[in-house]
Scaffold this motif. Structure first.
Motif, PDB file in Angstrom:
ATOM      1  N   GLY A   1       6.104  30.209 -29.314  1.00  0.00           N
ATOM      2  CA  GLY A   1       5.374  29.446 -28.302  1.00  0.00           C
ATOM      3  C   GLY A   1       4.111  28.821 -28.871  1.00  0.00           C
TER       4      GLY A   1
ATOM      5  N   ALA B   1      14.062  27.586 -31.198  1.00  0.00           N
ATOM      6  CA  ALA B   1      14.807  28.767 -30.733  1.00  0.00           C
ATOM      7  C   ALA B   1      14.338  29.183 -29.342  1.00  0.00           C
ATOM      8  CB  ALA B   1      14.611  29.923 -31.714  1.00  0.00           C
ATOM      9  N   ASN B   2      15.319  29.437 -28.471  1.00  0.00           N
ATOM     10  CA  ASN B   2      14.996  29.844 -27.109  1.00  0.00           C
ATOM     11  C   ASN B   2      14.839  31.364 -27.058  1.00  0.00           C
ATOM     12  OD1 ASN B   2      15.147  30.540 -24.278  1.00  0.00           O
ATOM     13  ND2 ASN B   2      15.896  28.450 -23.964  1.00  0.00           N
TER      14      ASN B   2
ATOM     15  N   LEU C   1      15.295  33.311 -24.862  1.00  0.00           N
ATOM     16  CA  LEU C   1      16.337  33.988 -24.084  1.00  0.00           C
ATOM     17  C   LEU C   1      17.644  34.111 -24.858  1.00  0.00           C
ATOM     18  CD1 LEU C   1      15.599  32.293 -20.644  1.00  0.00           C
ATOM     19  CD2 LEU C   1      15.263  34.706 -21.227  1.00  0.00           C
TER      20      LEU C   1
ATOM     21  N   ILE D   1       0.981  39.049 -27.964  1.00  0.00           N
ATOM     22  CA  ILE D   1       0.028  38.513 -26.997  1.00  0.00           C
ATOM     23  C   ILE D   1       0.460  39.043 -25.629  1.00  0.00           C
ATOM     24  CG2 ILE D   1      -1.111  36.475 -26.049  1.00  0.00           C
ATOM     25  CD1 ILE D   1      -1.556  37.066 -29.159  1.00  0.00           C
TER      26      ILE D   1
ATOM     27  N   SER E   1      -1.677  40.737 -22.223  1.00  0.00           N
ATOM     28  CA  SER E   1      -2.519  40.131 -21.179  1.00  0.00           C
ATOM     29  C   SER E   1      -3.391  41.242 -20.615  1.00  0.00           C
ATOM     30  CB  SER E   1      -1.604  39.596 -20.069  1.00  0.00           C
ATOM     31  OG  SER E   1      -2.351  39.285 -18.903  1.00  0.00           O
TER      32      SER E   1
ATOM     33  N   PRO F   1      -5.560  39.051 -23.282  1.00  0.00           N
ATOM     34  CA  PRO F   1      -6.547  38.074 -22.804  1.00  0.00           C
ATOM     35  C   PRO F   1      -6.706  38.092 -21.282  1.00  0.00           C
ATOM     36  CG  PRO F   1      -4.800  37.009 -24.131  1.00  0.00           C
ATOM     37  CD  PRO F   1      -4.335  38.389 -23.768  1.00  0.00           C
TER      38      PRO F   1
HETATM   39  P1  NAD Z   1       1.733  27.845 -22.373  1.00  0.00           P
HETATM   40  O1  NAD Z   1       2.625  27.532 -21.202  1.00  0.00           O
HETATM   41  O2  NAD Z   1       0.649  26.890 -22.721  1.00  0.00           O
HETATM   42  O3  NAD Z   1       2.614  28.101 -23.670  1.00  0.00           O
HETATM   43  C1  NAD Z   1       3.775  28.890 -23.646  1.00  0.00           C
HETATM   44  C2  NAD Z   1       4.598  28.584 -24.875  1.00  0.00           C
HETATM   45  O4  NAD Z   1       5.796  29.394 -24.791  1.00  0.00           O
HETATM   46  C3  NAD Z   1       5.065  27.120 -24.953  1.00  0.00           C
HETATM   47  O5  NAD Z   1       5.072  26.666 -26.284  1.00  0.00           O
HETATM   48  C4  NAD Z   1       6.496  27.195 -24.427  1.00  0.00           C
HETATM   49  O6  NAD Z   1       7.349  26.167 -24.918  1.00  0.00           O
HETATM   50  C5  NAD Z   1       6.919  28.554 -24.987  1.00  0.00           C
HETATM   51  N1  NAD Z   1       8.076  29.075 -24.262  1.00  0.00           N
HETATM   52  C6  NAD Z   1       8.207  29.323 -22.938  1.00  0.00           C
HETATM   53  N2  NAD Z   1       9.464  29.710 -22.659  1.00  0.00           N
HETATM   54  C7  NAD Z   1      10.138  29.713 -23.827  1.00  0.00           C
HETATM   55  C8  NAD Z   1      11.472  30.008 -24.210  1.00  0.00           C
HETATM   56  N3  NAD Z   1      12.401  30.379 -23.299  1.00  0.00           N
HETATM   57  N4  NAD Z   1      11.823  29.895 -25.500  1.00  0.00           N
HETATM   58  C9  NAD Z   1      10.918  29.477 -26.443  1.00  0.00           C
HETATM   59  N5  NAD Z   1       9.641  29.185 -26.146  1.00  0.00           N
HETATM   60  C10 NAD Z   1       9.267  29.299 -24.855  1.00  0.00           C
HETATM   61  O7  NAD Z   1       1.145  29.298 -22.048  1.00  0.00           O
HETATM   62  P2  NAD Z   1      -0.088  30.124 -22.660  1.00  0.00           P
HETATM   63  O8  NAD Z   1      -1.080  30.275 -21.584  1.00  0.00           O
HETATM   64  O9  NAD Z   1      -0.503  29.579 -23.968  1.00  0.00           O
HETATM   65  O10 NAD Z   1       0.594  31.554 -22.845  1.00  0.00           O
HETATM   66  C11 NAD Z   1       0.909  32.110 -24.107  1.00  0.00           C
HETATM   67  C12 NAD Z   1       0.978  33.622 -23.978  1.00  0.00           C
HETATM   68  O11 NAD Z   1      -0.287  34.127 -23.597  1.00  0.00           O
HETATM   69  C13 NAD Z   1       1.968  34.112 -22.919  1.00  0.00           C
HETATM   70  O12 NAD Z   1       2.642  35.266 -23.379  1.00  0.00           O
HETATM   71  C14 NAD Z   1       1.066  34.459 -21.760  1.00  0.00           C
HETATM   72  O13 NAD Z   1       1.625  35.436 -20.913  1.00  0.00           O
HETATM   73  C15 NAD Z   1      -0.152  34.988 -22.484  1.00  0.00           C
HETATM   74  N6  NAD Z   1      -1.378  34.981 -21.703  1.00  0.00           N
HETATM   75  C16 NAD Z   1      -1.866  33.833 -21.194  1.00  0.00           C
HETATM   76  C17 NAD Z   1      -3.047  33.878 -20.459  1.00  0.00           C
HETATM   77  C18 NAD Z   1      -3.669  32.646 -19.879  1.00  0.00           C
HETATM   78  O14 NAD Z   1      -4.601  32.792 -19.094  1.00  0.00           O
HETATM   79  N7  NAD Z   1      -3.243  31.455 -20.229  1.00  0.00           N
HETATM   80  C19 NAD Z   1      -3.699  35.091 -20.245  1.00  0.00           C
HETATM   81  C20 NAD Z   1      -3.158  36.239 -20.785  1.00  0.00           C
HETATM   82  C21 NAD Z   1      -2.003  36.175 -21.512  1.00  0.00           C
END
Ligand code: NAD
Length: 256
Positions: A8, A58-59, A61, A136, A138, A181
Motif C-alpha cells: 500500500g 498484487a492484491n 486478498l 502498521i 493503529s 498511529p
Molecule cells: P490509504 O487509503 O491512503 O492507502 C491504503 C493503501 O493500501 C493504498 O495504496 C491502497 O491501494 C492499498 N490497498 C488497499 N486495498 C488493497 C488491496 N486489496 N490490495 C493491495 N493494496 C491495497 O490509507 P492510509 O491512511 O495510508 O492507511 C495505511 C495504513 O495505515 C492502513 O493499514 C491503515 O489502517 C493504517 N492507519 C491509518 C490511519 C489514518 O489515520 N490514516 C491511522 C492508523 C492506521
C-alpha cells in the motif's frame, strides 16, 4: 543495499514511509498498491533519490499474488530485508448493519495479508540472520471505537501477530514491531470523515473536532513523515533489541 517491500505504498502512510526509506539511499524499494498510477509513483521516487525500485499491483486478498510479488522482488534484488505491512482499508458501520463482505475484506487486507507476506519473506530472513517486519497497526490496535468492529478486530489481531513473530524471530535476528498511529490525513481518513458524519449525524468539520481528534491530547493529525522515520529506525541495526512492541504515535490518545 538493503531491500524494503512496503504494501500500500502508492498512497498515504505507505507512500510517506517509502519516501523516508528512499531518502536514506540505502534501500531498493518494492512498491505496491492498487492506484493505477503506481508504476509512475514508484519510478518518480526512484529517479528523485537515485535508487532502484519495483512496483507490484498484487492484491492483498490474493495469497498467490502476494507470493509472486515476493518471489519477483527476490529475483530482482536478491533478497528482502524489510517488510512493511501497511495496506489497509476501513469501513464504519454499526454492527447490525455491518456488511459481511466488508468484514471479510478488512480481515483479509488488514490482517491475513501480513501473515501470507511474513511467511513468504521469512525463510530468506532466517537464512541470512537478518529481518525486520514492521506492521502498521493503529491506535485501534490498542483501544476500540464504536462502529469499527472489523477494523478494531483486525488491528488488535495484528498486534498479537506482531508479538508472536517477535518471539519466533528472536533466534534469527528477525524483529517484528507494530506502529499504532492516531489519525493521519490520508485518503482513507478523508473517506472516513464522510462516513463518520453519516454514522454520528454530524457535519464533516464537527467529525474532525468532536469525534476524531477528540481522543487525541495533541489536536493535530499525525504527519506521515513521523511514521516513516520511525519505520526507518525500526529497520536499522540500532533497533535490533526492540521487538514485539506496539508503539502508539497517537498524540496521547492511549495515555488516557
Ligand atoms: P490509504 O487509503 O491512503 O492507502 C491504503 C493503501 O493500501 C493504498 O495504496 C491502497 O491501494 C492499498 N490497498 C488497499 N486495498 C488493497 C488491496 N486489496 N490490495 C493491495 N493494496 C491495497 O490509507 P492510509 O491512511 O495510508 O492507511 C495505511 C495504513 O495505515 C492502513 O493499514 C491503515 O489502517 C493504517 N492507519 C491509518 C490511519 C489514518 O489515520 N490514516 C491511522 C492508523 C492506521
Amino acid at each position: 543495499m538493503k531491500t524494503v517491500l512496503i504494501t500500500g505504498s502508492t498512497s498515504g502512510i505507505g507512500l510517506g514511509i517509502a519516501k523516508e526509506f528512499a531518502k536514506t539511499k540505502q534501500y531498493n524499494i518494492i512498491f505496491n498498491g492498487l492506484e493505477t498510477n503506481g508504476p509512475e509513483i514508484a519510478n518518480n521516487i526512484g529517479k528523485e533519490y537515485g535508487i532502484a525500485v519495483m512496483y507490484s499491483n498484487a492484491n492483498m486478498l490474493n495469497p498467490a499474488e502476494l507470493r509472486t510479488m515476493v518471489s519477483d522482488g527476490i529475483a530482482k534484488f536478491g533478497k528482502i530485508d524489510v517488510l512493511v505491512n501497511n495496506a489497509g482499508i476501513q469501513h464504519v458501520s454499526p454492527i447490525d448493519e455491518f456488511p459481511d463482505e466488508k468484514w471479510a475484506a478488512i480481515i483479509g487486507i488488514n490482517l491475513s495479508s501480513a501473515f501470507y507476506l511474513s511467511k513468504a519473506v521469512w525463510p530468506g530472513m532466517k537464512e541470512r540472520k537478518f529481518g525486520r517486519i514492521i506492521n502498521i497497526a493503529s491506535a485501534h490496535g490498542l483501544v476500540a471505537s464504536e462502529f469499527k468492529s472489523a477494523y478494531v478486530a483486525s488491528k488488535h489481531g495484528i498486534v498479537g501477530f506482531t508479538k508472536t513473530l517477535a518471539l519466533e524471530g528472536a533466534p534469527f535476528n528477525i524483529t517484528c514491531n507494530a506502529i499504532c498511529p492516531g489519525y493521519v490525513k490520508t485518503p482513507l481518513v478523508e473517506k472516513q470523515i464522510a462516513d463518520q458524519a453519516k454514522a454520528h449525524n454530524l457535519s464533516e468539520s464537527e467529525v474532525v473536532s468532536k469525534v476524531m481528534l477528540l481522543k487525541q491530547a495533541v489536536k493535530e493529525f499525525v504527519p506521515v513523515e513521523t511514521l516513516g522515520q520511525l519505520a526507518v529506525f525500526l529497520a536499522s541495526e540500532a533497533a535490533s533489541t526492540m521487538t514485539g512492541t506496539a508503539l502508539p504515535v497517537d498524540g496521547g490518545w492511549n495515555a488516557q
